[in-house]
Enzyme design. Sequence first.
Site, PDB file in Angstrom:
ATOM      1  N   GLY A 277     -36.402  18.746  45.642  1.00 30.59           N
ATOM      2  CA  GLY A 277     -37.363  18.917  46.732  1.00 30.59           C
ATOM      3  C   GLY A 277     -37.605  17.691  47.577  1.00 30.59           C
ATOM      4  O   GLY A 277     -38.422  17.723  48.497  1.00 30.59           O
ATOM      5  N   GLU A 319     -33.548  17.339  39.995  1.00 30.26           N
ATOM      6  CA  GLU A 319     -32.498  18.192  40.575  1.00 30.26           C
ATOM      7  C   GLU A 319     -32.436  18.075  42.094  1.00 30.26           C
ATOM      8  O   GLU A 319     -32.676  19.057  42.804  1.00 30.26           O
ATOM      9  CB  GLU A 319     -32.792  19.657  40.233  1.00 30.26           C
ATOM     10  N   PRO A 320     -32.126  16.898  42.630  1.00 30.35           N
ATOM     11  CA  PRO A 320     -32.050  16.794  44.099  1.00 30.35           C
ATOM     12  C   PRO A 320     -30.843  17.516  44.661  1.00 30.35           C
ATOM     13  O   PRO A 320     -29.754  17.469  44.077  1.00 30.35           O
ATOM     14  CB  PRO A 320     -31.918  15.276  44.322  1.00 30.35           C
ATOM     15  N   GLY A 321     -31.024  18.214  45.754  1.00 32.15           N
ATOM     16  CA  GLY A 321     -29.912  18.857  46.452  1.00 32.15           C
ATOM     17  C   GLY A 321     -29.793  18.254  47.836  1.00 32.15           C
ATOM     18  O   GLY A 321     -28.866  17.511  48.155  1.00 32.15           O
ATOM     19  N   ARG A 322     -30.812  18.533  48.658  1.00 36.12           N
ATOM     20  CA  ARG A 322     -30.822  18.068  50.051  1.00 36.12           C
ATOM     21  C   ARG A 322     -30.666  16.545  50.141  1.00 36.12           C
ATOM     22  O   ARG A 322     -29.924  16.039  50.991  1.00 36.12           O
ATOM     23  CB  ARG A 322     -32.165  18.481  50.677  1.00 36.12           C
ATOM     24  N   CYS A 356     -25.769  35.569  71.317  1.00 36.04           N
ATOM     25  CA  CYS A 356     -26.677  36.523  71.997  1.00 36.04           C
ATOM     26  C   CYS A 356     -28.132  36.403  71.564  1.00 36.04           C
ATOM     27  O   CYS A 356     -28.921  37.290  71.828  1.00 36.04           O
ATOM     28  CB  CYS A 356     -26.189  37.927  71.692  1.00 36.04           C
ATOM     29  N   GLU A 357     -28.567  35.308  70.916  1.00 36.69           N
ATOM     30  CA  GLU A 357     -29.957  35.202  70.466  1.00 36.69           C
ATOM     31  C   GLU A 357     -30.626  34.030  71.164  1.00 36.69           C
ATOM     32  O   GLU A 357     -30.115  32.915  71.119  1.00 36.69           O
ATOM     33  CB  GLU A 357     -30.025  34.956  68.948  1.00 36.69           C
ATOM     34  N   TYR A 386     -27.781  22.842  53.126  1.00 39.08           N
ATOM     35  CA  TYR A 386     -28.317  24.138  53.568  1.00 39.08           C
ATOM     36  C   TYR A 386     -27.838  24.526  54.967  1.00 39.08           C
ATOM     37  O   TYR A 386     -28.493  25.317  55.640  1.00 39.08           O
ATOM     38  CB  TYR A 386     -29.855  24.145  53.496  1.00 39.08           C
TER      39      TYR A 386
END
Length: 428
Positions: A277, A319-322, A356-357, A386
Site C-alpha cells: 500500500g 507486500e509492496p507492489g506499486r 470514443c470516451e 496497475y
Amino acid sequence: MSRVAHPAGPLHASVLPADHPPAPPADLNALHPGIWPRSAIRKDGVLTIGGMDVRALAGAHGTPLFVLDEEDFRSRCRDYREAFGADAAVFYAAKAFCCRAVLRWVAQEGLGVDVCTGGELAVALAAGFPPERITLHGNNKLVPELEQAIGAGIGHIVADSFEEIARLGYLAERHGAQPKVLVRVTSGVEAHTHEYVATAHDDQKFGFSLSSGAAQEAVMRVLAAPSLDFAGLHSHIGSQIFDTAGFETAAHRVMAFATVIRDVCGVSIAELDLGGGYGIAYTSEDDPASVKEIAQQMRAIVQRECRASGLAAPRLTVEPGRAIAGPGAVTLYEVGTVKDVDGLRAYVSIDGGMSCESGDIVVRDLYLPSDLAPGDLVAVAATGAYCRSMASNYNHIPRPAVAAVRDGTATVIVRRETDDDLMRLDVG
Ligand SMILES: Cc1ncc(COP(=O)(O)O)c(C=O)c1O
C-alpha cells in the site's frame, strides 16, 4: 519530445494552452524527485532510459510502449529488503505487474511473491519461482485455485472467509497436505486513499473484522482444523497511501489482537504480514515517505508491542507492489492530433487508449511544448504498476508491449498484441 514517423491513431490527453513550458534540466529526477526511472536522463532534448534513446525504442518496438528500467525495479526490491532487514520478508505483490521475466528478477533479488489468482500463480510457477516463497490471497479463491496452490506446495495461503477455511481444510486433507495459513484481519482503519483501494474499514469484502469478533473465531477455526497450520495474521489497509499513521494504527491493532490470541488460544503468532500500500509520486506534489522511514516505524511498533505484552517477535512480512513496479516504467505514446478547442485548451490525442470516451484522459492539465505536433513522442512517467496489468481490450485495441531496458539494451518481455490475438478467442 522527439519526432518519429507518424502512423495515425487516436487517443486523448488534454493539456492547458502550451504557452511557456519550463526548460527541464538534464537530470529529470532533480526536477521531479522519484517520478522518473532512476536511469532516466534528458540531454539535448532526448530522453534516455536504461541507456536507450526513447526514439530508438519507439522506432524498434512501436508505440504505445511500456519501457521498464530493469535496474530501477531491482534496486527498489533491494531497498525494501535492506530497509526491513534480514529478519523480515518482502513479498512483491504481483498484481502491480506480473510476467515471467519480472518475477524472475523478484526471485533473484531474494523477495517472495504474493499472487491473488490462479493465473498469477501459474505465471510465478512458470517463472520457476520457489513455491515456498509464494503467498496466495483473494477474497473468493476458487476451489481449483486452492487445489493448484496446495498441489504446488506454496508457502502461505491467506484465509479470507469462514467458507474458505472449511474448503481449505477439506482440500488440504484430501491432498494429504498441511498448508500454512495466515488469517486476514480487517483492522477498522480508514486509510487515507481512494475509497476503492481502501481495504481495512469494516464495510468491505476482505478479511475478518477485529471489532466484531470474527477474526478471533477465524483463528480458532484454523487452529481446530488438523490439516491447516496456523502461521499468523495478515493485514492490508489499502493502496497508494501517503499518511503512515494508517499503517501504524493497523500494526498496533493487529499486535493487540495477537496478544488476545495468545491469552485466549494459548498460541503465539509466528508471522505477521502487514501487506502493501505504500504510495508513490505521480506528480511533483506527491511526497511519499521513504522506505527507510516506513520500515523503521513498522519494526519499532512490532518490537514495542512485543516487549509490552511479552510476545515473541513474529517474522514481519510486507507486500509492496506499486512502490516496486511503479516508478521504474514510463509509457511512450505518439501524438496523433493536436486540437485547439476555441482557446479553451489544446487536446493532444495519443495512440494509447480508447477512441470514443471523453473520460479517457491520461493527464488533464499540463504544459507541453507549444510546438508539439503529430509524430512527437510523449513519455508518461510512473506507469509501471496497475497500468499494463489493468489494461483491457476495450474498443478492440491490442494491448501494448513491455520492453525492459538496461545498460543500453532493450528486451521485449511482453510482446504487443496483434489483431490475431484479439480474434483468438472469437470462435465465430
Ligand atoms: C493483499 C495485498 N497485498 C499487497 C497489495 C499491494 O498493494 P500496493 O501495490 O499498493 O503496494 C495489495 C493491493 O491491493 C493487496 O491486496
